[in-house]
Design a protein around this motif. Structure first.
Motif, PDB file in Angstrom:
ATOM      1  N   ILE A 378      29.049  48.174  32.692  1.00  0.00           N
ATOM      2  CA  ILE A 378      30.591  48.219  33.351  1.00  0.00           C
ATOM      3  C   ILE A 378      31.381  48.953  32.506  1.00  0.00           C
ATOM      4  O   ILE A 378      30.998  48.242  31.309  1.00  0.00           O
ATOM      5  N   PHE A 379      31.678  49.796  32.876  1.00  0.00           N
ATOM      6  CA  PHE A 379      32.806  50.200  32.038  1.00  0.00           C
ATOM      7  C   PHE A 379      34.258  48.934  31.052  1.00  0.00           C
ATOM      8  O   PHE A 379      34.464  48.338  31.923  1.00  0.00           O
ATOM      9  N   GLU A 380      35.035  49.493  29.717  1.00  0.00           N
ATOM     10  CA  GLU A 380      35.556  48.779  29.608  1.00  0.00           C
ATOM     11  C   GLU A 380      36.867  48.984  30.165  1.00  0.00           C
ATOM     12  O   GLU A 380      37.532  49.760  30.818  1.00  0.00           O
ATOM     13  N   GLY A 381      37.875  47.892  29.798  1.00  0.00           N
ATOM     14  CA  GLY A 381      39.384  48.023  30.903  1.00  0.00           C
ATOM     15  C   GLY A 381      39.168  47.962  31.997  1.00  0.00           C
ATOM     16  O   GLY A 381      40.228  48.427  32.413  1.00  0.00           O
ATOM     17  N   SER A 382      37.933  47.505  32.955  1.00  0.00           N
ATOM     18  CA  SER A 382      37.365  46.943  33.871  1.00  0.00           C
ATOM     19  C   SER A 382      38.685  46.464  34.254  1.00  0.00           C
ATOM     20  O   SER A 382      38.981  44.937  34.081  1.00  0.00           O
ATOM     21  N   PRO A 383      39.340  45.884  35.602  1.00  0.00           N
ATOM     22  CA  PRO A 383      40.451  44.398  35.895  1.00  0.00           C
ATOM     23  C   PRO A 383      39.286  43.615  36.179  1.00  0.00           C
ATOM     24  O   PRO A 383      38.136  43.649  36.814  1.00  0.00           O
ATOM     25  N   LEU A 384      40.143  42.578  36.253  1.00  0.00           N
ATOM     26  CA  LEU A 384      39.212  41.360  36.118  1.00  0.00           C
ATOM     27  C   LEU A 384      38.996  41.172  37.603  1.00  0.00           C
ATOM     28  O   LEU A 384      39.907  41.862  38.310  1.00  0.00           O
ATOM     29  N   GLY A 385      37.901  40.242  37.321  1.00  0.00           N
ATOM     30  CA  GLY A 385      37.196  40.440  38.995  1.00  0.00           C
ATOM     31  C   GLY A 385      36.225  41.625  39.652  1.00  0.00           C
ATOM     32  O   GLY A 385      36.089  40.988  40.442  1.00  0.00           O
ATOM     33  N   GLY A 419      25.282  35.334  43.616  1.00  0.00           N
ATOM     34  CA  GLY A 419      25.085  35.661  42.609  1.00  0.00           C
ATOM     35  C   GLY A 419      25.051  37.096  42.058  1.00  0.00           C
ATOM     36  O   GLY A 419      24.582  36.886  41.501  1.00  0.00           O
ATOM     37  N   THR A 420      26.440  36.831  42.715  1.00  0.00           N
ATOM     38  CA  THR A 420      27.393  38.299  42.305  1.00  0.00           C
ATOM     39  C   THR A 420      27.953  37.722  40.808  1.00  0.00           C
ATOM     40  O   THR A 420      28.651  37.175  41.022  1.00  0.00           O
ATOM     41  N   ILE A 421      27.864  38.188  39.805  1.00  0.00           N
ATOM     42  CA  ILE A 421      28.541  38.559  38.929  1.00  0.00           C
ATOM     43  C   ILE A 421      29.653  39.338  38.944  1.00  0.00           C
ATOM     44  O   ILE A 421      29.540  40.698  38.792  1.00  0.00           O
ATOM     45  N   PHE A 422      31.441  39.209  38.472  1.00  0.00           N
ATOM     46  CA  PHE A 422      32.274  39.179  38.541  1.00  0.00           C
ATOM     47  C   PHE A 422      32.695  39.106  36.765  1.00  0.00           C
ATOM     48  O   PHE A 422      32.461  38.496  36.476  1.00  0.00           O
ATOM     49  N   THR A 423      34.093  40.140  36.397  1.00  0.00           N
ATOM     50  CA  THR A 423      34.642  39.905  35.309  1.00  0.00           C
ATOM     51  C   THR A 423      35.557  38.955  35.793  1.00  0.00           C
ATOM     52  O   THR A 423      36.871  39.212  36.690  1.00  0.00           O
ATOM     53  N   SER A 424      35.184  37.686  34.524  1.00  0.00           N
ATOM     54  CA  SER A 424      36.706  37.078  34.228  1.00  0.00           C
ATOM     55  C   SER A 424      37.718  36.956  33.049  1.00  0.00           C
ATOM     56  O   SER A 424      38.508  36.074  32.953  1.00  0.00           O
ATOM     57  N   ASN A 425      37.402  38.402  32.209  1.00  0.00           N
ATOM     58  CA  ASN A 425      38.375  38.350  31.587  1.00  0.00           C
ATOM     59  C   ASN A 425      38.114  39.939  30.861  1.00  0.00           C
ATOM     60  O   ASN A 425      37.121  40.196  31.025  1.00  0.00           O
ATOM     61  N   PRO A 426      39.351  40.910  30.143  1.00  0.00           N
ATOM     62  CA  PRO A 426      39.511  41.958  30.121  1.00  0.00           C
ATOM     63  C   PRO A 426      38.155  41.933  29.172  1.00  0.00           C
ATOM     64  O   PRO A 426      38.266  41.228  28.491  1.00  0.00           O
ATOM     65  N   LEU A 427      37.497  42.962  28.807  1.00  0.00           N
ATOM     66  CA  LEU A 427      36.398  43.836  28.157  1.00  0.00           C
ATOM     67  C   LEU A 427      37.131  45.453  27.379  1.00  0.00           C
ATOM     68  O   LEU A 427      37.538  45.548  27.864  1.00  0.00           O
ATOM     69  N   ASP A 428      36.286  44.649  26.009  1.00  0.00           N
ATOM     70  CA  ASP A 428      37.395  45.683  25.043  1.00  0.00           C
ATOM     71  C   ASP A 428      35.603  46.097  24.271  1.00  0.00           C
ATOM     72  O   ASP A 428      34.715  45.415  23.715  1.00  0.00           O
ATOM     73  N   ARG A 429      35.157  47.399  24.548  1.00  0.00           N
ATOM     74  CA  ARG A 429      33.948  48.221  23.666  1.00  0.00           C
ATOM     75  C   ARG A 429      34.427  47.941  22.333  1.00  0.00           C
ATOM     76  O   ARG A 429      33.154  47.112  21.792  1.00  0.00           O
ATOM     77  N   GLU A 430      35.671  48.556  22.142  1.00  0.00           N
ATOM     78  CA  GLU A 430      35.400  48.093  20.342  1.00  0.00           C
ATOM     79  C   GLU A 430      35.532  46.841  20.008  1.00  0.00           C
ATOM     80  O   GLU A 430      35.202  46.712  18.379  1.00  0.00           O
ATOM     81  N   LEU A 460      30.844  49.835  28.200  1.00  0.00           N
ATOM     82  CA  LEU A 460      30.128  51.365  28.980  1.00  0.00           C
ATOM     83  C   LEU A 460      32.038  51.736  27.907  1.00  0.00           C
ATOM     84  O   LEU A 460      33.350  50.846  28.238  1.00  0.00           O
ATOM     85  N   ASN A 461      32.073  53.343  26.849  1.00  0.00           N
ATOM     86  CA  ASN A 461      33.342  53.415  26.465  1.00  0.00           C
ATOM     87  C   ASN A 461      34.150  53.918  27.220  1.00  0.00           C
ATOM     88  O   ASN A 461      34.038  54.909  27.951  1.00  0.00           O
ATOM     89  N   ILE A 462      35.148  53.912  27.651  1.00  0.00           N
ATOM     90  CA  ILE A 462      36.504  54.434  28.059  1.00  0.00           C
ATOM     91  C   ILE A 462      37.378  55.119  26.683  1.00  0.00           C
ATOM     92  O   ILE A 462      37.729  54.361  25.889  1.00  0.00           O
TER      93      ILE A 462
END
Length: 489
Positions: A378-385, A419-430, A460-462
């Motif tokens: 998943i790319f960093e910075g993707s919105p929650l959910g 079984g579907t996984i979602f983001t629940s917090n912002p992701l930062d590759r750095e 993944l990086n953006i």
């Protein structure tokens, strides 16, 4: 008439005569013929051999004198020196025939000079006699330190080798003259390496002087010194180092660190299934650490094989188990080295043992994931959910219970009942480029039936970072600076 040790008339008649030899401590030393021997000097030249020390502290050094037996001292004879080295290394007093060395000589570069001498009658301009050839030999001084030939030295010797075992021989060479006193006679000694090693003073042979255990220390640095002049005062020395590595022998048996292993087996698994692993540890390495496992099982329900890469014992199912018939087994396991030399069997007299308790599980099995692990991106910075991926587990039992999912070991993701996984917090590759989480599947009809699967999420990086200077810069400019003038930091 002054000449050197070996004198011969040009006519070929050998003659012993008083002579002068230049030495390192005095310019000349007169040597007289034996008592009762008398000489009759005939006309002719002498073959001469002179010796000159290798180092001279004076600008010129008197070597000896060439003189014709026709020279009556009336100063009408002129002596000349010819050949390689004449004029630049050696000069002759044309009137007296005295020879001098005017340069420092190095025996290791050239030990012998062959020159010719000629005597001219200045009144007639003619040669009084034919040319005479003579030799100047450069005598040795101790000006070269010993040097070791084959550096760096490395040696391998088995651990626990007995005292006196040969390790390696080191050899030094000395460029000085081996026939000149003790200048090139070497004596070896050990500067570092006691008490485990010793060296033979005259041969440079290194031997073991104390048993060593590779499992305590597997490498030793030994420093050897070689001294010339057999170690007498004024001797020169050189050193070398030897890396001695202890090779392994099979002096350690494998040992179980755990006295009891607990394994489980479901009554539904097929024959040949691996139900668990046990592990013994051997301090030896390589072939000496290879081991074989065995078990004592009267029911012959289980067997064990060895993983040759990991040296683990893999317990496998040999016969089907039935929970209602027997719900656990208690068996004994042994381990021994695969190869043991006869002389080392004393270290392996009794095999190490452990016990394995195997619990049989009922057929009501927990959920089974379709994959042994999952990897998502998943790319960093993707919105929650944002969608990450889907895992799936099933109930292998006949009733096919619905499955509930939960995420453990992470607060960055959530999962729904599908079984579907979602983001629940912002992701930062750095901050973190990978997340390792565990997804648990639970049967809703029996919440005790659960299983987990590892899930790896790569962020993944953006392009979300602008370039930054590594430091703060201050720039100065004069108030009357002209256009285009450089600035200063």
């Amino acid at each position: 008439m002054n000449c050197c040790l070996l004198l011969t008339f040009m006519l070929g008649i050998p003659l012993l005569w008083p002579f002068l030899i230049a030495t390192e401590n005095s310019e000349t030393e007169e040597v007289k013929p034996p008592e009762g021997i008398h000489f009759r000097v005939k006309r002719g030249w002498m073959w001469n051999q002179f010796f000159v020390p290798e180092e001279m502290n004076k600008s010129s050094h008197h070597i000896g004198q060439l003189r014709s037996d026709l020279d009556n001292g009336n100063n009408s004879f002129q002596y000349k020196l010819l050949g390689a080295g004449a004029g630049n290394i050696f000069v002759i007093d044309e009137r007296t025939g005295d020879i001098y060395a005017v340069q420092k000589l190095d025996r290791e570069e050239q030990s012998l000079y062959t020159l010719r001498a000629q005597v001219i009658d200045t009144t007639t301009g003619r040669a009084v006699e034919p040319e005479s050839e003579f030799v100047i030999r450069v005598s040795d001084i101790n000006d070269n330190e010993p040097k070791f030939l084959d550096e760096p030295y490395e040696a391998i010797v088995p651990e626990m080798s007995p005292e006196g075992t040969l390790v390696i021989q080191v050899t030094a060479s000395d460029a000085d003259d081996p026939s000149s006193g003790n200048n090139a006679r070497l004596l070896y000694s050990l500067l570092q390496g006691q008490p485990y090693f010793s060296i033979e003073p005259t041969t440079g042979v290194i031997r073991i002087s104390s048993k060593m255990d590779r499992e305590l220390q597997d490498e030793y640095w030994v420093i050897i010194q070689a001294k010339d002049m057999i170690g007498l005062p004024g001797a020169l020395s050189g050193t070398t180092s030897v890396l001695i590595t202890l090779s392994d022998i099979n002096d350690n048996k494998p040992i179980f660190k755990d006295s009891l292993y607990r394994l489980t087996v479901s009554e539904s698994v097929p024959i040949g299934t691996s139900i668990g692993k046990i592990m013994a540890y051997d301090n030896d390495i390589g072939e000496n650490a290879e081991m074989d496992y065995s078990i004592e099982d009267d029911s012959k329900t289980f067997d064990i094989i060895t993983n040759n890469e990991t040296q683990e014992g893999i317990v496998i199912l040999r016969k089907k188990v039935d929970f209602e018939h027997q719900n656990y087994y208690h068996i004994r396991a042994k381990v021994k080295n695969r190869q043991v030399d006869e002389q080392l069997r004393i270290y392996h007299s009794e095999a190490s043992t452990t016990f394995i308790k195997i619990q049989v599980e009922d057929v009501d099995e927990p959920p089974v994931f379709l994959l042994p692990y999952y990897i998502f991106e998943i790319f960093e910075g993707s919105p929650l959910g944002s969608f990450v991926g889907v895992v799936s587990a099933i109930d292998p039992d006949q009733r096919n219970s619905p499955i509930g999912y939960s995420v453990t070991r992470s607060k960055m993701f959530s999962i729904d009942d599908n079984g579907t996984i979602f983001t629940s917090n912002p992701l930062d590759r750095e901050i973190s480029a990978w997340y390792n989480l565990s997804v648990t599947a639970t049967e809703k009809y029996d919440v005790e039936q659960i299983s987990s699967v590892p899930v790896y999420v790569q962020v993944l990086n953006i392009n979300d970072h602008a370039p930054e200077f590594s430091e703060y810069y201050e720039i100065y400019v004069c108030e009357n600076a002209a256009s285009g003038q450089g600035l200063f930091f």
